[in-house]
Design an enzyme around this catalytic site. Structure first.
Site, mmCIF file in Angstrom:
data_model
loop_
_atom_site.group_PDB
_atom_site.id
_atom_site.type_symbol
_atom_site.label_atom_id
_atom_site.label_comp_id
_atom_site.label_asym_id
_atom_site.label_seq_id
_atom_site.Cartn_x
_atom_site.Cartn_y
_atom_site.Cartn_z
ATOM 1 N N GLY A 164 -41.195 3.396 -1.108
ATOM 2 C CA GLY A 164 -41.225 3.754 0.308
ATOM 3 C C GLY A 164 -42.573 3.536 0.967
ATOM 4 N N CYS B 47 -13.747 -6.200 9.489
ATOM 5 C CA CYS B 47 -14.882 -5.917 8.614
ATOM 6 C C CYS B 47 -16.088 -6.716 9.054
ATOM 7 C CB CYS B 47 -14.569 -6.320 7.172
ATOM 8 S SG CYS B 47 -13.398 -5.242 6.377
#
Lengths: 289, 256
Positions: free
Chosen positions: A29, A262
């Site tokens: 992160g 989709c």
């Protein structure tokens, strides 16, 4: 014979990027600065993702590019061709067959495996950017774990809209430490950030690389009384009948006709090939599309 | 009684020039201290050094922390100091734009400090914000308005609410009434005075307005050219100034 070095970038640049990638994986992160190169495409078209893909690509790789879930849009086609030409790697549209997947704004519906690398294109890596414009200050906030401001944004959302209205680039906390911008994926995809695959994020213009190692804890920020909600669409896909997939709205005519299909084209194709037919779909034929 | 804040020999130089030199004083719990002086006398430099916004060259600032008793603020690590400045300290800027987030609603501004210390329940954060807006006389229906839609006086009151919501024990105020017209100023002073009394808050107020210190401060420090030239009880200093500069300052006030 082609005159490009393998995967376009020179070896020194790839080493530099790999060092940044290793550091990013070691500190999940955390945004690692790297010396982003000029690429033969404009900023905002995935220069960060392309550099990361180039740095971790080997000749045996099978490469797939996703643009908003689809394999056949401009961005996806041109980046796929770019690596066909400069690296000579095999390319595919099938998620299951790919080893390196570069993506813009989506995570594939099919669960990824340990053998895959997912590379994200990131426009703005700093989740605190629009709250605190000074880079010196945001770095300090990350270093000292001062993330109250991120919740101010969510507070503002609830105060104004009655719910957390952030629908994409929804901030997450990685492994209980760094708050991270997951790139502009829909918040629907946030639960998939905990994955078996390595996830690498490249921001070319902003010169930052960050990463989520496999099976890392990724928590979407929320309030106790307004918990995170990935919000699935209430209808099934019109072509393959899938429920609980992320859908695109397609306008059919000027009379308000529409269908929901989709967004992940490969997922939809796979389901239709397996015999699923939605309300507006036709039985699948191999060469149809 | 342990002083809440004791300052010892605080000095700040800007190259060869003096910002403030050898400032020493104690501030006791519940006490309001005024710092007066003309422009350039080092008042704001002193306040910034005290609040940890500017590193001084010499001296010590010892704060009586809740957990560990008296500690030198200047020797704390930055995370500790920043934690202190969002829990036990408040800083009210002269210009509310410096102390508020102008793009965030009033409720968000007040709630930020709560969220910064870990509040994660929207309902409670909002209730806390609404309570504080009420205490500084901002109507409840303005909670979702941005400060840009507020008048100067309201912005200043919002800034005070935002600072006091975490129940700090020490407030630094830099010309809190500067730039406001007199009637608004009077009401703001009333508000600050009642909050200080109600909460048992200690405060250090920097101003060049002697009327403000007369109303708010228990004790007074007069600064000139970076040095403290006179200190004492407010009424004593203003009614019977000893130092030549203080005499000049007191006699320069325009009488209406």
């Amino acid at each position: 014979m082609n005159d490009y070095n393998f995967a376009y970038l020179d070896e020194q640049t790839k080493r530099m990027i790999r060092r940044a990638l290793l550091k990013a994986l070691a500190i999940p992160g955390y945004q690692v600065p790297f010396a982003s190169r000029e690429m033969p495409m404009p900023y905002g078209w995935g220069t960060g993702g392309v550099q990361v893909s180039a740095a971790c690509m080997i000749p045996e790789d099978v490469f797939k590019v996703i643009d908003q879930g689809a394999d056949d849009t401009t961005n996806a086609v041109s980046i796929r061709k770019f690596f066909e030409k400069t690296a000579g790697v095999a390319t595919t549209e099938r998620t299951a067959e790919a080893t390196v997947i570069q993506t813009r704004h989506r995570i594939p519906e099919r669960a990824l495996t340990e053998d895959q690398i997912l590379v994200y294109q990131v426009p703005i890596p700093e989740p605190l950017r629009f709250l605190e414009p000074r880079e010196t200050e945001t770095r300090k906030m990350h270093a000292l774990e001062e993330y109250g401001l991120m919740h101010v944004k969510l507070y503002e959302d609830i105060a104004r809209h009655g719910h957390i209205a952030t629908a994409y680039a929804y901030p997450v906390k990685v492994e209980g430490r760094y708050v991270m911008d997951p790139s502009p994926i829909p918040k629907f995809d946030n639960p998939k950030l905990r994955s078996a695959a390595i996830q690498l994020f490249g921001a070319g213009r902003e010169q930052r690389i960050y990463a989520i190692p496999p099976f890392t804890d990724v928590v979407s920020l929320d309030f106790e009384d307004f918990p995170f909600d990935p919000s699935a669409a209430p209808h099934p896909c019109a072509l393959c009948g899938a429920e609980g997939a992320y859908l695109d709205e397609v306008i059919m005519d000027d009379a308000g006709g529409r269908m929901f299909v989709c967004s992940d084209t490969d997922f939809c194709r796979e389901r239709r090939a397996a015999g699923h037919v939605g309300a507006m779909g036709a039985p699948y034929e191999e060469d149809a599309a | 009684m342990t002083p809440l804040l004791s300052v010892r020999g605080l000095t700040k130089r800007y190259g060869p020039r003096i910002g403030c030199a050898d400032v020493t004083f104690d501030l006791f719990p519940g006490e309001v201290m005024g710092i007066v002086g003309e422009s350039g006398s080092g008042k704001s430099t002193l306040l910034s050094c005290l609040a940890g916004k500017l590193p001084p060259d010499e001296g010590a600032v010892i704060f009586d922390t809740r957990g560990d008793g008296p500690r030198d603020v200047l020797k704390m690590s930055e995370p500790e100091r920043r934690m202190l400045s969002r829990t036990d300290w408040a800083f009210v800027h002269q210009n509310p734009r410096d102390g508020l987030r102008m793009g965030v609603s009033a409720g968000g501004n007040v709630g930020e400090r709560l969220m910064a210390v870990g509040a994660r329940n929207y309902g409670r954060i909002r209730a806390g914000a609404a309570d504080w807006l009420g205490r500084v006389e901002i109507a409840a229906d303005r909670i979702d308005d941005r400060p840009t839609a507020f008048s100067g006086g309201m912005q200043q009151r919002l800034q005070i609410a935002r600072n006091l919501v975490t129940g700090p024990r020490l407030a630094f105020m830099d010309e809190p009434t500067g730039g406001l017209d007199v009637s608004v100023q009077a009401r703001l002073l009333d508000l600050i005075r009642s909050l200080v009394r109600e909460l048992g808050l200690s405060a250090i107020i920097v101003t060049h307005d002697l009327a403000v210190v007369r109303l708010l401060a228990d004790r007074l420090i007069v600064m000139k050219d970076g040095r403290v030239v006179e200190a004492g009880l407010t009424d004593q200093v203003l009614d019977d100034p000893q130092h030549g500069y203080t005499q000049l300052l007191v006699s320069s006030v325009l009488q209406v």
